[in-house]
Motif scaffolding. Structure first.
Motif, short mmCIF file in Angstrom:
data_model
loop_
_atom_site.label_atom_id
_atom_site.label_comp_id
_atom_site.label_asym_id
_atom_site.label_seq_id
_atom_site.Cartn_x
_atom_site.Cartn_y
_atom_site.Cartn_z
N ARG A 164 0.86 -1.18 0.00
CA ARG A 164 0.00 0.00 0.00
C ARG A 164 0.90 1.23 0.00
NH1 ARG A 164 -2.85 -3.65 -0.60
NH2 ARG A 164 -4.89 -4.16 0.30
N TYR A 165 0.58 2.18 -0.85
CA TYR A 165 1.34 3.43 -0.93
C TYR A 165 2.83 3.17 -1.23
CZ TYR A 165 -2.68 4.09 2.15
OH TYR A 165 -3.93 4.02 2.72
N GLY A 166 3.12 2.11 -1.97
CA GLY A 166 4.50 1.79 -2.28
C GLY A 166 5.28 1.20 -1.13
N ARG A 167 4.60 0.75 -0.07
CA ARG A 167 5.24 0.18 1.10
C ARG A 167 4.63 -1.19 1.39
NH1 ARG A 167 3.31 4.81 4.88
NH2 ARG A 167 4.08 3.41 6.54
N ALA A 168 5.43 -2.08 1.96
CA ALA A 168 4.94 -3.43 2.29
C ALA A 168 3.84 -3.34 3.34
CB ALA A 168 6.09 -4.29 2.79
N SER A 169 2.76 -4.06 3.09
CA SER A 169 1.66 -4.12 4.06
C SER A 169 1.24 -5.56 4.34
CB SER A 169 0.44 -3.34 3.55
OG SER A 169 -0.03 -3.88 2.32
N GLY A 170 1.80 -6.53 3.59
CA GLY A 170 1.43 -7.91 3.81
C GLY A 170 -0.07 -8.11 3.63
N PRO A 171 -0.68 -8.99 4.41
CA PRO A 171 -2.12 -9.21 4.31
C PRO A 171 -2.94 -8.21 5.12
CG PRO A 171 -1.15 -10.85 5.74
CD PRO A 171 -0.03 -9.99 5.29
N PHE A 172 -2.36 -7.06 5.45
CA PHE A 172 -3.06 -5.99 6.17
C PHE A 172 -3.51 -4.91 5.20
CE2 PHE A 172 -0.67 -7.98 9.54
CZ PHE A 172 -1.49 -7.87 10.66
N LYS A 173 -4.41 -4.08 5.66
CA LYS A 173 -4.86 -2.95 4.84
C LYS A 173 -3.91 -1.77 4.91
CE LYS A 173 -8.82 -2.28 6.74
NZ LYS A 173 -10.15 -1.67 6.99
N ASP A 174 -3.08 -1.72 5.94
CA ASP A 174 -2.26 -0.53 6.20
C ASP A 174 -0.86 -0.97 6.64
OD1 ASP A 174 -1.17 1.88 6.96
OD2 ASP A 174 -2.88 2.53 8.15
N PRO A 175 0.19 -0.44 5.99
CA PRO A 175 1.55 -0.79 6.44
C PRO A 175 1.85 -0.30 7.84
CG PRO A 175 1.59 0.95 4.77
CD PRO A 175 0.20 0.42 4.80
N ASN A 176 1.13 0.71 8.32
CA ASN A 176 1.36 1.22 9.67
C ASN A 176 0.80 0.28 10.74
OD1 ASN A 176 2.63 3.66 8.86
ND2 ASN A 176 0.63 4.51 8.33
N VAL A 177 -0.02 -0.69 10.35
CA VAL A 177 -0.47 -1.73 11.27
C VAL A 177 0.37 -2.99 11.08
CG1 VAL A 177 -2.45 -3.09 12.06
CG2 VAL A 177 -2.80 -0.79 11.14
N TYR A 178 0.71 -3.27 9.85
CA TYR A 178 1.52 -4.45 9.52
C TYR A 178 2.87 -4.42 10.24
CZ TYR A 178 5.13 -6.60 6.52
OH TYR A 178 6.23 -7.27 6.03
N GLY A 179 3.55 -3.29 10.23
CA GLY A 179 4.87 -3.19 10.86
C GLY A 179 4.84 -3.46 12.36
#
Length: 451
Positions: A164-179
């Protein structure tokens, strides 16, 4: 056979059959708990699969007797429930009641789920915590692999599904939660490397590299900060509670190895201009969207003004619809907006109280001390990250909160305090003896033999 003997034997067979059925039910329930936590990283949309499984556990676990609601948990639950009630009151007065009520209903579900897992941990803290951390580690590695595959576009469609937004997010909707989700699994595998013999530490190191790269590719400043804070707390407590200097030396070696590997990963990543540009941009303390009246900091100033003017709050998600174009990016300000002064203070007290009581408990010698240190350090990193982002609906946050409070409640009267910090000599002054410190102290203070 005389009737007087037949009846007791019949009852005995009935009890054995009942125990067998109970054992099968317990095993199936534990398997469902593992599956629930293991699926917690799959959040492409909401409600997620983990939500349906969690609701099922709310019915199943009390029925099969796998919960133990300690008084300490009831007290903590009452505080958080009062906070949620304040949010519902604020939602009833909001400009768009439906949206605000819906948001707080999700909050109520997360609080109930946290209480359920806390009582599950309190029932059998060592076994149940091990089960959940095992499932959480599985979920973290799967999520990290998906994020890495997506960011590097390792197969067709990976970039579209896992970034998402050019950043890894995995199976999440948001990379800021994935990290931040990956912090606890990372600490878990690092702990496994520390406590295992060197010959058995290859797999934990490989898993740690996967998780670290996953966090790096999230390009989330909050996730990086949560990881650093979590590892700092874990390393500090592990150092002062270690039994031998050999364990401390191994931790120091891990730190040096981690710095070296991180340097190699960064050196390799910087060979790509796209990655180097994004790293340089995300490493800055402030971004272009942070400054100005319409930036993040400007929005937070608006939030402070609204908080002072509205003691009962303005309702959830109202700020972004009527006052600012994005969220507050500070969970503590958000809770004051969503639940008013009382609800905001209760949330702040819950987080600060968890940090203080958790740190005190981390210094005690208990059966679950290693597990508790992992979970508490990860939770502390996520709590601190709340200054940078709205984390009030993170499922893993409430799971970590449940683990911490469940272990504290279960061992409240069973634990014995560790050595006082005043009695701990600096590491540099201790001899490299591979003998637990408690035994050395016992020999020194043993009373003389009386004849």
């Amino acid at each position: 056979m005389p009737p007087a003997l037949a009846l007791p034997q019949t009852l005995a067979r009935f009890d054995l059959d009942r125990d067998a059925r109970k054992s099968i039910a317990h095993r199936l329930s534990l398997a469902l708990v593992w599956l629930t936590v293991a699926s917690s990283s799959i959040v492409f949309s909401e409600p997620a699969p983990v939500d349906a499984l969690t609701i099922g556990l709310m019915i199943l676990l009390p029925v099969v007797g796998l919960v133990d609601a300690k008084p300490m948990l009831w007290g903590a639950f009452a505080v958080i429930l009062t906070m949620t009630a304040c949010g519902e009151l604020s939602a009833a007065l909001a400009r768009e009641t439906g949206i605000a009520v819906s948001h707080m209903t999700v909050s109520l579900y997360l609080v109930a789920a946290s209480f359920l897992f806390a009582t599950f941990i309190a029932k059998n803290p060592e076994k149940h915590t091990r089960l959940i951390l095992n499932a959480y580690l599985f979920a973290g590695i799967v999520a990290a692999l998906c994020g890495i595959a997506g960011y590097l576009s390792l197969f067709p469609g990976a970039f579209d599904h896992f970034t998402r937004y050019g950043r890894a997010s995995g199976p999440f909707k948001d990379p800021n939660v994935y990290g931040p989700f990956l912090v606890a699994p990372l600490l878990t595998v690092l702990h496994l490397w520390l406590v295992r013999p060197l010959r058995s530490g290859i797999l934990p190191l490989i898993a740690a590299m996967i998780l670290a790269v996953g966090i790096l590719f999230s390009f989330s400043r909050g996730a990086w900060a949560a990881t650093a804070i979590g590892f700092a707390i874990y390393g500090y407590v592990y150092t002062i509670t270690a039994k031998t200097n050999r364990q401390r030396v191994k931790l120091a070696a891990l730190v040096l190895l981690g710095v070296a590997v991180l340097g190699l990963i960064l050196a390799a990543a910087l060979q790509s201009s796209a990655i180097s540009d994004l790293l340089e941009q995300r490493a800055a303390l402030t971004q272009s969207y942070d400054v100005g009246p319409d930036g993040r900091f400007g929005g937070q100033m608006k939030a402070v003004g609204l908080i002072l003017e509205n003691p009962l709050g303005i309702g959830s998600e109202i700020f972004t619809r009527f006052y600012h174009h994005e969220e507050v990016h500070n969970v503590y300000l958000s809770m004051f907006l969503n639940a008013g002064w009382v609800g905001g203070l209760l949330y702040l007290m819950t987080c600060l109280g968890t940090l203080l009581l958790g740190f005190r408990h981390a210094l005690k010698k208990t059966a679950t001390s290693p597990f508790f240190l992992i979970v508490f350090a990860a939770l502390a990193g996520n709590i601190c990250e709340g200054v940078l982002i709205d984390s009030d609906h993170w499922r893993h946050f409430y799971l970590l909160l449940a683990l911490v409070w469940g272990m504290m409640a279960a061992e409240q009267r069973q634990s014995r305090p560790a050595r006082s910090l005043r009695n701990l000599r600096p590491i540099s002054r201790e001899s490299l003896l591979f003998i637990p410190a408690s035994r050395r102290v016992a020999r020194l203070v043993r009373p003389p033999h009386r004849t």
